[in-house]
Design a protein around this motif. Structure first.
Motif, PDB file in Angstrom:
ATOM      1  N   MET A   1       0.812  -1.212   0.000  1.00 48.63           N
ATOM      2  CA  MET A   1       0.000   0.000   0.000  1.00 48.63           C
ATOM      3  C   MET A   1       0.850   1.267   0.000  1.00 48.63           C
ATOM      4  O   MET A   1       0.381   2.333  -0.374  1.00 48.63           O
ATOM      5  CB  MET A   1      -0.929   0.009   1.217  1.00 48.63           C
ATOM      6  CG  MET A   1      -1.951  -1.120   1.231  1.00 48.63           C
ATOM      7  SD  MET A   1      -3.060  -1.063   2.648  1.00 48.63           S
ATOM      8  CE  MET A   1      -4.114   0.302   2.198  1.00 48.63           C
ATOM      9  N   LEU A   2       2.092   1.148   0.410  1.00 46.61           N
ATOM     10  CA  LEU A   2       2.947   2.330   0.472  1.00 46.61           C
ATOM     11  C   LEU A   2       3.393   2.797  -0.904  1.00 46.61           C
ATOM     12  O   LEU A   2       3.702   3.975  -1.091  1.00 46.61           O
ATOM     13  CB  LEU A   2       4.171   2.049   1.349  1.00 46.61           C
ATOM     14  CG  LEU A   2       3.909   1.867   2.847  1.00 46.61           C
ATOM     15  CD1 LEU A   2       5.203   1.561   3.577  1.00 46.61           C
ATOM     16  CD2 LEU A   2       3.247   3.107   3.436  1.00 46.61           C
ATOM     17  N   SER A   5      -0.501   3.719  -6.272  1.00 42.60           N
ATOM     18  CA  SER A   5      -0.941   5.063  -6.635  1.00 42.60           C
ATOM     19  C   SER A   5      -2.012   5.527  -5.653  1.00 42.60           C
ATOM     20  O   SER A   5      -2.687   4.710  -5.011  1.00 42.60           O
ATOM     21  CB  SER A   5      -1.489   5.071  -8.062  1.00 42.60           C
ATOM     22  OG  SER A   5      -2.657   4.265  -8.146  1.00 42.60           O
ATOM     23  N   TRP A   6      -2.197   6.841  -5.554  1.00 39.24           N
ATOM     24  CA  TRP A   6      -3.173   7.368  -4.601  1.00 39.24           C
ATOM     25  C   TRP A   6      -4.591   6.881  -4.882  1.00 39.24           C
ATOM     26  O   TRP A   6      -5.303   6.488  -3.942  1.00 39.24           O
ATOM     27  CB  TRP A   6      -3.108   8.893  -4.577  1.00 39.24           C
ATOM     28  CG  TRP A   6      -1.970   9.416  -3.750  1.00 39.24           C
ATOM     29  CD1 TRP A   6      -0.814   9.968  -4.195  1.00 39.24           C
ATOM     30  CD2 TRP A   6      -1.873   9.414  -2.309  1.00 39.24           C
ATOM     31  NE1 TRP A   6       0.003  10.315  -3.140  1.00 39.24           N
ATOM     32  CE2 TRP A   6      -0.624   9.991  -1.974  1.00 39.24           C
ATOM     33  CE3 TRP A   6      -2.716   8.980  -1.290  1.00 39.24           C
ATOM     34  CZ2 TRP A   6      -0.207  10.144  -0.659  1.00 39.24           C
ATOM     35  CZ3 TRP A   6      -2.301   9.138   0.029  1.00 39.24           C
ATOM     36  CH2 TRP A   6      -1.065   9.712   0.331  1.00 39.24           C
ATOM     37  N   PRO A   7      -5.068   6.872  -6.139  1.00 35.51           N
ATOM     38  CA  PRO A   7      -6.426   6.337  -6.374  1.00 35.51           C
ATOM     39  C   PRO A   7      -6.564   4.879  -5.945  1.00 35.51           C
ATOM     40  O   PRO A   7      -7.567   4.495  -5.324  1.00 35.51           O
ATOM     41  CB  PRO A   7      -6.606   6.501  -7.892  1.00 35.51           C
ATOM     42  CG  PRO A   7      -5.699   7.623  -8.264  1.00 35.51           C
ATOM     43  CD  PRO A   7      -4.507   7.477  -7.370  1.00 35.51           C
ATOM     44  N   TRP A   8      -5.565   4.055  -6.269  1.00 37.28           N
ATOM     45  CA  TRP A   8      -5.624   2.647  -5.886  1.00 37.28           C
ATOM     46  C   TRP A   8      -5.509   2.491  -4.370  1.00 37.28           C
ATOM     47  O   TRP A   8      -6.146   1.617  -3.773  1.00 37.28           O
ATOM     48  CB  TRP A   8      -4.522   1.879  -6.596  1.00 37.28           C
ATOM     49  CG  TRP A   8      -4.437   0.423  -6.255  1.00 37.28           C
ATOM     50  CD1 TRP A   8      -3.370  -0.239  -5.741  1.00 37.28           C
ATOM     51  CD2 TRP A   8      -5.466  -0.566  -6.403  1.00 37.28           C
ATOM     52  NE1 TRP A   8      -3.649  -1.564  -5.555  1.00 37.28           N
ATOM     53  CE2 TRP A   8      -4.938  -1.799  -5.950  1.00 37.28           C
ATOM     54  CE3 TRP A   8      -6.779  -0.522  -6.875  1.00 37.28           C
ATOM     55  CZ2 TRP A   8      -5.671  -2.977  -5.955  1.00 37.28           C
ATOM     56  CZ3 TRP A   8      -7.523  -1.703  -6.873  1.00 37.28           C
ATOM     57  CH2 TRP A   8      -6.967  -2.905  -6.422  1.00 37.28           C
ATOM     58  N   PHE A   9      -4.721   3.344  -3.743  1.00 35.28           N
ATOM     59  CA  PHE A   9      -4.571   3.304  -2.291  1.00 35.28           C
ATOM     60  C   PHE A   9      -5.904   3.583  -1.599  1.00 35.28           C
ATOM     61  O   PHE A   9      -6.334   2.843  -0.706  1.00 35.28           O
ATOM     62  CB  PHE A   9      -3.517   4.326  -1.861  1.00 35.28           C
ATOM     63  CG  PHE A   9      -3.446   4.548  -0.377  1.00 35.28           C
ATOM     64  CD1 PHE A   9      -2.907   3.587   0.466  1.00 35.28           C
ATOM     65  CD2 PHE A   9      -3.922   5.727   0.183  1.00 35.28           C
ATOM     66  CE1 PHE A   9      -2.843   3.789   1.840  1.00 35.28           C
ATOM     67  CE2 PHE A   9      -3.858   5.939   1.552  1.00 35.28           C
ATOM     68  CZ  PHE A   9      -3.322   4.968   2.379  1.00 35.28           C
ATOM     69  N   PHE A  10      -6.595   4.660  -2.021  1.00 38.18           N
ATOM     70  CA  PHE A  10      -7.877   4.989  -1.397  1.00 38.18           C
ATOM     71  C   PHE A  10      -8.943   3.947  -1.739  1.00 38.18           C
ATOM     72  O   PHE A  10      -9.848   3.696  -0.932  1.00 38.18           O
ATOM     73  CB  PHE A  10      -8.331   6.383  -1.831  1.00 38.18           C
ATOM     74  CG  PHE A  10      -7.613   7.493  -1.116  1.00 38.18           C
ATOM     75  CD1 PHE A  10      -7.738   7.648   0.257  1.00 38.18           C
ATOM     76  CD2 PHE A  10      -6.804   8.378  -1.806  1.00 38.18           C
ATOM     77  CE1 PHE A  10      -7.069   8.662   0.931  1.00 38.18           C
ATOM     78  CE2 PHE A  10      -6.132   9.393  -1.144  1.00 38.18           C
ATOM     79  CZ  PHE A  10      -6.264   9.534   0.227  1.00 38.18           C
ATOM     80  N   GLN A  12      -8.349   0.769  -1.977  1.00 40.96           N
ATOM     81  CA  GLN A  12      -8.082  -0.319  -1.042  1.00 40.96           C
ATOM     82  C   GLN A  12      -8.617  -0.001   0.351  1.00 40.96           C
ATOM     83  O   GLN A  12      -9.191  -0.867   1.024  1.00 40.96           O
ATOM     84  CB  GLN A  12      -6.577  -0.596  -0.981  1.00 40.96           C
ATOM     85  CG  GLN A  12      -6.012  -1.254  -2.227  1.00 40.96           C
ATOM     86  CD  GLN A  12      -4.512  -1.460  -2.129  1.00 40.96           C
ATOM     87  OE1 GLN A  12      -3.754  -0.514  -1.940  1.00 40.96           O
ATOM     88  NE2 GLN A  12      -4.070  -2.686  -2.251  1.00 40.96           N
ATOM     89  N   ILE A  91      -1.230   6.477   5.968  1.00 39.64           N
ATOM     90  CA  ILE A  91      -1.255   7.732   5.210  1.00 39.64           C
ATOM     91  C   ILE A  91      -0.057   8.602   5.583  1.00 39.64           C
ATOM     92  O   ILE A  91       0.589   9.204   4.718  1.00 39.64           O
ATOM     93  CB  ILE A  91      -2.581   8.479   5.465  1.00 39.64           C
ATOM     94  CG1 ILE A  91      -3.748   7.698   4.860  1.00 39.64           C
ATOM     95  CG2 ILE A  91      -2.531   9.888   4.881  1.00 39.64           C
ATOM     96  CD1 ILE A  91      -5.114   8.277   5.175  1.00 39.64           C
ATOM     97  N   ARG A  94       3.003   7.282   3.906  1.00 37.16           N
ATOM     98  CA  ARG A  94       3.059   7.604   2.477  1.00 37.16           C
ATOM     99  C   ARG A  94       3.539   9.037   2.258  1.00 37.16           C
ATOM    100  O   ARG A  94       4.321   9.307   1.346  1.00 37.16           O
ATOM    101  CB  ARG A  94       1.685   7.412   1.840  1.00 37.16           C
ATOM    102  CG  ARG A  94       1.286   5.964   1.623  1.00 37.16           C
ATOM    103  CD  ARG A  94      -0.086   5.890   0.971  1.00 37.16           C
ATOM    104  NE  ARG A  94      -0.082   6.521  -0.341  1.00 37.16           N
ATOM    105  CZ  ARG A  94       0.144   5.881  -1.491  1.00 37.16           C
ATOM    106  NH1 ARG A  94       0.381   4.579  -1.480  1.00 37.16           N
ATOM    107  NH2 ARG A  94       0.119   6.519  -2.638  1.00 37.16           N
ATOM    108  N   PHE A  95       3.062   9.967   3.092  1.00 41.67           N
ATOM    109  CA  PHE A  95       3.472  11.359   2.934  1.00 41.67           C
ATOM    110  C   PHE A  95       4.934  11.567   3.323  1.00 41.67           C
ATOM    111  O   PHE A  95       5.632  12.394   2.737  1.00 41.67           O
ATOM    112  CB  PHE A  95       2.584  12.276   3.781  1.00 41.67           C
ATOM    113  CG  PHE A  95       1.299  12.666   3.101  1.00 41.67           C
ATOM    114  CD1 PHE A  95       1.311  13.487   1.983  1.00 41.67           C
ATOM    115  CD2 PHE A  95       0.086  12.213   3.573  1.00 41.67           C
ATOM    116  CE1 PHE A  95       0.135  13.849   1.341  1.00 41.67           C
ATOM    117  CE2 PHE A  95      -1.101  12.567   2.942  1.00 41.67           C
ATOM    118  CZ  PHE A  95      -1.077  13.389   1.824  1.00 41.67           C
TER     119      PHE A  95
END
Length: 256
Positions: A1-2, A5-10, A12, A91, A94-95
């Motif tokens: 998850m790290l 991509s952001w769309p795929w992360f959200f 999930q 999250i 990731r940032f």
């Protein structure tokens, strides 16, 4: 998850949230009449009650009635606290995780350099800031058959002309001289293909903003190593004296 991509992360995260509520709703349905103002046996009402419980919303319309449902609410409330903490941590990670944003040339070339056949590939820094204390390790992987007839994958580190770059800001051409001490000495393109040659590149450095290590990896297979070609020059200097890298020609080569 790290690294997703952001769309795929959200997507999930949303899927995990829905699945957890579906599971708890199934347990709520077992206790018919256990939820005040919910239709007995209604899976949809049980699902939305689970959403309110997991999210600690508490609208006050539906509430637990029986001991079984109250115990289940207790478990789900604790699960909700852990879930929020877990999502927040992921999250934040990731940032705070630095990304290398390093591009490698699509091919590696073998071309003369100071009269010596040399394996070359290049990499460019696409970040807005330089990578400090950058280093690169290049390893040759190929099939090797022992005298006993055992076939195995053999790894040998290649000696580079320069393996460290104190300030990697623009472009870096990595070179390995193919002299008599090189494992690539005497190999033809056909030999490389027969031995299933792979050139593994590991690059790491220090992010000058976050002061954290960043890593990048790439590999060149035998069909991506081209002989008697050299890379075109992509560095230019503006009138103000600034150096620029033309990434549109970064992968281009000419005959050497």
């Amino acid at each position: 998850m790290l690294i997703a991509s952001w769309p795929w992360f959200f997507a999930q995260l949303a899927a995990a949230f829905v699945v957890v509520n579906l599971i708890f709703a199934m347990f709520y349905v077992f206790d018919r009449g256990g939820i005040i103002n919910a239709r007995p046996g209604s899976y949809l009402d049980a699902f939305f009650f689970s959403v309110q419980t997991l999210g600690t919303l508490g609208y006050g319309v539906m509430a637990p009635r029986t001991l079984y449902t109250n115990l289940l609410v207790t478990v789900e409330s604790f699960t909700g606290i852990l879930t929020i903490a877990l999502f927040t941590g992921i999250i934040f990670a990731r940032f705070s995780r630095p990304f290398a944003r390093v591009v490698f040339s699509r091919i590696a070339v073998v071309t003369p350099f100071d009269g010596v056949p040399t394996l070359m590939f290049r990499t460019a820094n696409q970040r807005g800031e330089a990578i400090m204390d950058a280093s690169v390790v290049v390893t040759l992987a190929r099939q090797h058959t022992t005298l006993e007839g055992v076939t195995m994958r053999r790894f040998q580190e290649l000696k580079l002309m320069r393996s460290n770059n104190s300030l990697f800001a623009l472009s870096w051409t990595v070179m390995h001289p193919i002299d008599q001490d090189s494992p690539l000495y005497g190999l033809t393109p056909e030999d490389m293909d027969e031995q299933d040659v792979e050139i593994i590149v590991m690059l790491n450095g220090l992010d000058e903003i976050l002061a954290d290590r960043i890593y990048a990896r790439h590999a060149y297979w035998a069909d991506e190593i081209v002989f008697n070609r050299r890379f075109v020059d992509v560095i230019s200097v503006t009138q103000a004296g600034h150096r620029l890298v033309d990434l549109t020609r970064f992968h281009d080569t000419v005959e050497s």
